[in-house]
Design a protein around this motif. Structure first.
Motif, PDB file in Angstrom:
ATOM      1  N   SER A 184       0.851  -1.169   0.000  1.00 60.14           N
ATOM      2  CA  SER A 184       0.000   0.000   0.000  1.00 60.14           C
ATOM      3  C   SER A 184       0.897   1.232   0.000  1.00 60.14           C
ATOM      4  CB  SER A 184      -0.898  -0.061   1.236  1.00 60.14           C
ATOM      5  OG  SER A 184      -1.234   1.228   1.643  1.00 60.14           O
ATOM      6  N   ALA A 185       0.751   2.048  -1.029  1.00 66.03           N
ATOM      7  CA  ALA A 185       1.568   3.266  -1.142  1.00 66.03           C
ATOM      8  C   ALA A 185       0.643   4.473  -1.267  1.00 66.03           C
ATOM      9  CB  ALA A 185       2.477   3.177  -2.364  1.00 66.03           C
ATOM     10  N   ARG A 186       0.992   5.529  -0.549  1.00 64.03           N
ATOM     11  CA  ARG A 186       0.220   6.785  -0.598  1.00 64.03           C
ATOM     12  C   ARG A 186       1.179   7.941  -0.831  1.00 64.03           C
ATOM     13  NH1 ARG A 186      -3.226   4.435  -1.269  1.00 64.03           N
ATOM     14  NH2 ARG A 186      -4.844   3.428  -0.048  1.00 64.03           N
ATOM     15  N   GLY A 187       0.995   8.613  -1.937  1.00 64.27           N
ATOM     16  CA  GLY A 187       1.840   9.779  -2.220  1.00 64.27           C
ATOM     17  C   GLY A 187       3.324   9.458  -2.207  1.00 64.27           C
ATOM     18  N   GLY A 219       6.064  10.383   1.531  1.00 62.71           N
ATOM     19  CA  GLY A 219       4.867   9.578   1.319  1.00 62.71           C
ATOM     20  C   GLY A 219       4.897   8.358   2.221  1.00 62.71           C
ATOM     21  N   GLU A 264      -2.091   0.102  -4.687  1.00 60.66           N
ATOM     22  CA  GLU A 264      -2.639  -0.886  -3.746  1.00 60.66           C
ATOM     23  C   GLU A 264      -2.538  -2.249  -4.423  1.00 60.66           C
ATOM     24  OE1 GLU A 264      -3.814  -1.025   0.003  1.00 60.66           O
ATOM     25  OE2 GLU A 264      -4.115   0.912  -0.995  1.00 60.66           O
ATOM     26  N   ASP A 277       0.024   6.503  -5.854  1.00 63.33           N
ATOM     27  CA  ASP A 277      -0.796   5.693  -4.949  1.00 63.33           C
ATOM     28  C   ASP A 277      -0.959   4.320  -5.580  1.00 63.33           C
ATOM     29  OD1 ASP A 277      -1.064   7.973  -3.511  1.00 63.33           O
ATOM     30  OD2 ASP A 277      -3.126   8.386  -4.128  1.00 63.33           O
TER      31      ASP A 277
END
Lengths: 304, 266
Positions: free
Chosen positions: A3-6, A56, A23, A21
Motif C-alpha cells: 500500500s503506497a500513498r503519495g 509519502g 494498492e 498511490d
C-alpha cells in the motif's frame, strides 16, 4: 500486500517517482508498465526495502520498510533487472547459500535448492559455474533463487528483457504456475504483450506518475477503440497523409513509420482508404493493445 | 512444491557473519592454491633476509636485550603475514564484489543488512590473515625463533592486526573508483612493510619527528607487539599497540557500514 500513498523518490534534484498511490492485493499479478525512466525500477527498489522512501507512505505486508527492512525482505522474493548471480559459486550453491542468508536451515535449503533446480529446468547444470549458463538459464536461475524462501510476494523487474521468444514463453508459464500457487506477483515491464499476458491489474507509469490504472481489458476499453488499422506509406509521407484519413476513425496517431487509425471496424477503414485512391505499401488490422493505451495517454510509444 | 513453512528466526549478527564466511569458504575451497601466495611472501623474506642477511649481522638490541637477527626479523614477518592476508581479501576482492559482481546488492535482497556484510567480510579478511599468521608462527617455533611463552599471545595479537587492517582497507576500498586506484594501496603497502622496524630497529630513525611518525603507523604497532611477545620482552608498548589496533578496527568497521549504506541503499 503493498500500500503506497503519495510515494516519492528523488535523487538529488531529480525526482524519479513523483507521488504515486498503489494498492496491491494478495494473490494478484500486478504490473508497472512504462518506458525506461518512468520510475518503475525506483518504485520496485522502494518496495524491495533497499531504497529509502523520500516522502509519502509505504507499507509492505503491513510493515514499514524504514524500520522493518530485514523482516519484510525475509518474506519477499526479488528478481532484479540484471541477473546478479554469484558467479564465484556453482548453480546449486547459488541457491543453497542464498537460502541460508534467509536463516533457513541446511537441510531445508538443500531440499529447496533441488526442487528449484527442477522448477527452473536446470537440474543437469547443478554443478556448473554460473558463467557457463545461457542467458535464459541465468534468468531462470535468478527467478528460482528468488523463490528459495517461498515468498509471499515476488518482485520481478523486467523479467524477460533480453530473452529470446521461446525462453520468454517458458518463463511466462512458470510465472503462471506461481500465481496459481497463490504467490502475489509484482512485475515491471515495457513489453505490453507481457503485461497483457501476466497481469490482472496494472498501472501505466510515465515520468514518475501513474497515467492510468486498471485491468488490461479495462484500460484498452477505456482508452482505445476495439481495433486499429495500421497504414504504412512511403518514407516521410505519413505526416502529410494523416489529415486525409482523419475522418475515418475516432483518432489518428502518426508514428515515424506508419499511421494508426483507431476505429471499432478496422477493415472498413482500410477499404475506405483504398477507395480514396491512397496506396499504402502495407496495411494491417489488429486489436488494440496496451501499447495503444500508452500512446494515447502519453503521446509516445513504449519503446522510447 | 514444498514450502518453507513458518518464518525462520531472524539472523543474529554472529550467524550472519558466519554465513558470509561460509560463502567465501566455499569459493576458496576450489581455489585453495590462491591461498598459498600470501603465506609464502613473508616466509621467503624470513629465509632470504632473516637467515641469509642475518649471517652477516650479529643481531640487534631490543629493549636492552641482545636478540639474534633472525629472531628479530621473524616476528616482524609474523605481523606482516597477518597484514598481507587481511589486505588480499579486503581490497581487490571486496572491490570486485562491490562493483562488478554486485554481490552485496544480492545479499541486501535478503534479510542481511549492511552491518552484517561489513562484519562478515571483515571477519573473513581477519580469518585469512590469522590463518597465515598461525602457520607462520608454527614455522617460527620449528626454527627456534621463539624465545618465550608469551608467544602464545602472539596468535591473538595477529588476529587483532588482521582485524584492524581488514576493516580499514575495506573502508578505503569503498572509495575506490577503478582498478588503478589500487596503486595507492600498493604505494602505501611497500613503505609500511619496509620501514615499520621490520628489518632494522626503530632507533635507526633517530630521535626526531621521523621516528615519531613511524611509531604512529599501524604496521609498526603490530610489529612491535609481535616482537615483544615472541622475544618475551614485554613492555607498556604492547598495551599501546593493542588499544591502537582495536580502535583502528572498530573505526574501520563503522566506516565500512556507513559507506555501504551510502553506496547501496540509494
Amino acid at each position: 500486500m503493498i500500500s503506497a500513498r503519495g510515494l516519492r523518490k528523488s535523487f538529488g534534484d531529480f525526482e524519479a517517482v513523483k507521488g504515486i498511490d498503489v494498492e496491491v492485493r494478495r494473490g494478484e499479478a500486478f504490473g508497472f508498465l512504462g518506458p525506461n525512466g518512468a520510475g518503475k525500477s525506483s518504485t520496485m527498489r522502494m518496495i524491495a526495502s533497499v531504497s529509502p522512501v523520500s516522502s509519502g507512505e509505504l507499507r509492505i505486508l503491513g510493515m514499514d520498510p524504514a524500520t522493518d527492512g530485514p523482516a519484510i525482505r525475509g518474506r519477499l522474493g526479488v528478481c532484479p533487472q540484471e541477473d546478479t548471480l554469484d558467479n564465484e559459486l556453482s548453480v546449486f550453491d547459488n541457491l543453497y547459500i542464498y537460502g541460508r542468508y534467509f536463516g533457513i536451515d541446511r537441510a531445508t535449503c538443500r531440499d529447496r535448492a533441488h526442487e528449484l533446480l527442477e522448477f527452473a529446468q536446470i537440474t543437469d547444470k547443478a554443478k556448473a559455474k554460473v558463467e557457463n549458463l545461457s542467458g535464459g538459464m541465468k534468468r531462470r536461475l535468478t527467478i528460482a533463487r528468488s523463490l528459495i524462501n517461498s515468498p509471499d510476494l515476488l518482485l520481478l523487474d523486467e523479467p524477460t528483457t533480453g530473452l529470446d521468444p521461446q525462453a520468454r514463453h517458458v518463463l511466462w508459464d512458470q510465472l503462471f504456475r506461481l500465481k496459481q500457487a497463490g504467490v502475489t506477483l509484482v512485475i515491471t515491464t515495457h513489453y505490453m504483450d507481457e503485461a497483457e499476458q501476466l497481469c490482472d491489474r496494472l498501472v501505466v507509469m510515465d515520468k514518475g506518475l501513474i497515467a492510468a490504472e486498471g485491468s488490461p481489458r479495462e484500460l484498452i476499453d477505456a482508452h482505445s477503440t476495439r481495433e486499429v488499422a495500421e497504414l504504412r506509406f512511403g518514407v516521410g509521407e505519413h505526416e502529410a497523409l494523416a489529415e486525409k484519413v482523419e475522418d475515418l476513425g475516432e483518432r489518428v496517431e502518426v508514428l515515424p513509420d506508419r499511421l494508426l487509425v483507431y476505429s471499432d471496424k478496422g477493415e472498413e477503414v482500410v477499404t475506405a482508404v483504398l477507395e480514396r485512391g491512397l496506396q499504402p505499401i502495407a496495411t494491417l488490422v489488429r486489436r488494440s493493445t496496451l501499447e495503444d493505451v500508452f500512446l494515447r495517454l502519453t503521446g509516445r510509444s513504449l519503446a522510447d | 512444491m514444498a514450502l518453507v513453512t513458518g518464518i525462520p528466526a531472524p539472523l543474529t549478527p554472529v550467524s550472519a557473519a558466519r554465513l558470509l564466511v561460509l560463502r567465501n569458504f566455499i569459493v576458496y575451497r576450489s581455489a585453495w592454491k590462491l591461498f598459498l601466495t600470501g603465506f609464502l611472501e613473508p616466509l621467503l623474506y624470513l629465509f632470504s633476509i632473516g637467515i641469509g642477511v642475518g649471517q652477516l649481522i650479529d643481531g640487534f638490541e631490543f629493549h636492552g636485550e641482545q636478540v639474534p637477527y633472525a629472531t628479530f626479523v621473524a616476528p616482524a614477518m609474523l605481523a606482516t603475514s597477518a597484514f598481507n592476508g587481511a589486505l588480499l581479501d579486503s581490497t581487490f576482492n571486496v572491490f570486485f564484489k562491490l562493483k562488478y559482481e554486485k554481490l552485496y546488492d544480492q545479499m541486501l535482497a535478503t534479510p542481511l543488512s549492511t552491518g552484517d556484510i561489513a562484519r562478515g567480510e571483515i571477519t573473513w579478511g581477519l580469518m585469512r590473515g590469522s590463518v597465515y599468521s598461525a602457520a607462520f608462527l608454527l614455522v617460527m617455533v620449528a626454527m627456534g625463533l621463539v624465545e618465550s611463552w608469551w608467544a602464545l599471545l602472539a596468535l591473538p595479537a595477529t588476529v587483532l592486526i588482521a582485524f584492524a587492517f581488514s576493516a580499514v582497507c575495506m573502508a578505503l576500498t569503498t572509495w575506490m573508483k577503478s582498478w588503478q586506484d589500487f596503486d595507492k594501496i600498493t604505494l602505501a603497502q611497500m613503505p609500511l612493510f619496509l620501514f615499520s622496524a621490520t628489518f632494522f630497529p626503530v632507533e635507526a630513525f633517530g630521535n626526531g619527528v621521523l621516528r615519531w611518525i613511524v611509531e604512529a603507523t599501524p604496521l609498526f604497532r603490530g610489529v612491535v607487539l609481535c616482537r615483544e611477545l615472541t622475544t618475551g620482552v614485554v613492555t607498556w608498548e604492547s598495551a599501546v599497540s593493542v588499544v591502537y589496533l582495536v580502535v583502528m578496527g572498530i573505526v574501520g568497521l563503522l566506516v565500512v557500514r556507513r559507506r555501504l549504506d551510502t553506496l547501496l541503499l540509494t
